[in-house]
Design an enzyme around this catalytic site. Structure first.
Site, PDB file in Angstrom:
ATOM      1  CG  HIS A  37      -5.359   0.463  -3.928  1.00 19.15           C
ATOM      2  ND1 HIS A  37      -4.673   0.367  -2.727  1.00 19.15           N
ATOM      3  CD2 HIS A  37      -6.353  -0.451  -3.849  1.00 19.15           C
ATOM      4  CE1 HIS A  37      -5.232  -0.554  -1.964  1.00 19.15           C
ATOM      5  NE2 HIS A  37      -6.245  -1.069  -2.618  1.00 19.15           N
TER       6      HIS A  37
ATOM      7  CE  LYS B  91      -5.820  -0.874   5.249  1.00 17.98           C
ATOM      8  NZ  LYS B  91      -7.154  -1.100   4.660  1.00 17.98           N
TER       9      LYS B  91
ATOM     10  CG  HIS C 285      -5.900  -8.715   1.587  1.00 16.12           C
ATOM     11  ND1 HIS C 285      -6.087  -9.195   0.310  1.00 16.12           N
ATOM     12  CD2 HIS C 285      -5.815  -7.362   1.457  1.00 16.12           C
ATOM     13  CE1 HIS C 285      -6.113  -8.193  -0.535  1.00 16.12           C
ATOM     14  NE2 HIS C 285      -5.952  -7.085   0.126  1.00 16.12           N
TER      15      HIS C 285
ATOM     16  NE  ARG D  43      -3.447  -2.298   2.880  1.00 13.47           N
ATOM     17  CZ  ARG D  43      -3.117  -3.418   3.518  1.00 13.47           C
ATOM     18  NH1 ARG D  43      -1.889  -3.549   4.041  1.00 13.47           N
ATOM     19  NH2 ARG D  43      -3.989  -4.408   3.651  1.00 13.47           N
TER      20      ARG D  43
ATOM     21  CE1 TYR E 295      -6.480  -6.860  -6.066  1.00 14.62           C
ATOM     22  CE2 TYR E 295      -6.810  -7.978  -3.981  1.00 14.62           C
ATOM     23  CZ  TYR E 295      -6.524  -6.842  -4.684  1.00 14.62           C
ATOM     24  OH  TYR E 295      -6.286  -5.674  -4.021  1.00 14.62           O
TER      25      TYR E 295
ATOM     26  NE  ARG F 256      -3.300  -3.612  -1.376  1.00 12.86           N
ATOM     27  CZ  ARG F 256      -2.696  -4.370  -0.469  1.00 12.86           C
ATOM     28  NH1 ARG F 256      -1.374  -4.487  -0.484  1.00 12.86           N
ATOM     29  NH2 ARG F 256      -3.390  -5.026   0.439  1.00 12.86           N
TER      30      ARG F 256
END
Length: 327
Positions: A273, A202, A299, A178, A308, A276
């Site tokens: 993004h 994250k 994730h 990211r 995806y 990504r």
């Protein structure tokens, strides 16, 4: 509770009641200290809450307990009339539910008014993904448009910026990280021998992400030729620097990537993004395991990564339509 049932008109300049400020600050402390939310998430929460609470204050509601489901629905209806996207509406209603769930546990409200607030279903648009030939063109060492007026050649600083931009484009595609993760990288985040990055994602979750030789070559060029040109006494250990020597910011990276994508001329993809999305899709197209891609992208849920697979199927369908005799 006194309030007209007309569509809300947000009043940004209205004074926020002390009770709202206190509740908002308490919620932010909880999310930062106990839930370890990122600064990006905290900013989003605060923006959404300020929008809600200012709307409530404009209707003479001055306590959290005075907010009911009717007012929440009027707030959401007004946002919809303003033309906000379904994904933004879904995020704002989720913020309201999270806030009032916290307020109920803290005793600020006896009944959670947001428990029955319905959330719009976000748009399920497939992300724009670059073709491999487009990626090859994007990652070619790009010439600097501006040149030094006296010599007619790119200046030393311009060459450094070119090396930096090339390295960050290569790294974004090679790792799928990211933009917020990219700008927090330090020199020691890179293991040159193993060709891996140590990334803080994250929720302050750390992961190791591999990258290939082209990205390593571009990084080495930036570190050997470019970084020293832009570095100043206060640069610290930041991997990527701005022209003034400070750590490169997210907005700057977005502008760099969007400009590079726009110059391709044959894609609607924009922003970091997109790289990504592209990296994840190309991994799956190449036969990578879904759980490996989940770890690669950082994730928390496999369901997020599975999005995806839909992109890959769509690309397969497009290829079939173009190439199969009986398509």
């Amino acid at each position: 509770m006194q309030q007209p049932h007309a569509a809300p008109t947000p009043v940004p300049s209205i004074v926020m009641p002390d009770a709202f400020v206190s509740a908002m600050n308490g919620f932010e402390r909880y999310q930062r200290l106990e839930r370890a939310r990122s600064e990006h998430t905290l900013r989003a929460y605060r923006s959404d809450l300020e929008n809600l609470l200012r709307e409530c204050a404009s209707r003479q509601v001055t306590t959290v307990e005075g907010i009911d489901l009717t007012l929440l629905r009027l707030w959401m209806g007004g946002l919809q009339e303003l033309g906000l996207s379904r994904s933004t509406l879904a995020r704002r209603s989720a913020t309201a539910r999270t806030f009032f769930g916290w307020a109920r546990r803290e005793g600020l409200v006896a009944i959670d008014p947001a428990s029955r607030l319905r959330s719009p279903v976000p748009d399920q648009k497939l992300p724009h993904v670059l073709q491999r030939q487009q990626v090859d063109r994007l990652l070619q060492v790009r010439t600097v448009a501006q040149v030094d007026g006296a010599s007619g050649q790119p200046s030393v600083e311009q060459k450094a910026v070119r090396d930096r931009d090339h390295a960050l484009l290569e790294l974004l595609y090679a790792t799928g990280i990211r933009v917020g993760e990219l700008v927090t990288l330090d020199l020691e985040s890179v293991d040159h021998d193993r060709r891996t990055l140590r990334v803080l994602g994250k929720g302050d979750k750390e992961r190791t992400v591999p990258f290939g030789q082209p990205a390593l070559n571009a990084l080495d060029d930036w570190l050997r030729r470019g970084r020293g040109v832009l570095a100043v006494a206060g640069s610290g250990s930041a991997l990527f620097l701005g022209v003034r020597g400070g750590r490169l910011g997210q907005r700057q990276v977005r502008e760099i990537v969007s400009k590079a994508l726009e110059e391709l001329g044959d894609t609607a993809a924009r922003g970091p993004h997109a790289l990504r999305h592209t990296a994840a899709t190309h991994l799956l197209d190449g036969g990578a395991d879904l759980r490996a891609v989940q770890e690669y992208l950082g994730h928390s849920s496999l369901a997020t990564t599975q999005r995806y697979t839909h992109v890959s199927v769509e690309r397969l369908r497009e290829s079939y339509q173009r190439a199969h005799p009986r398509a």
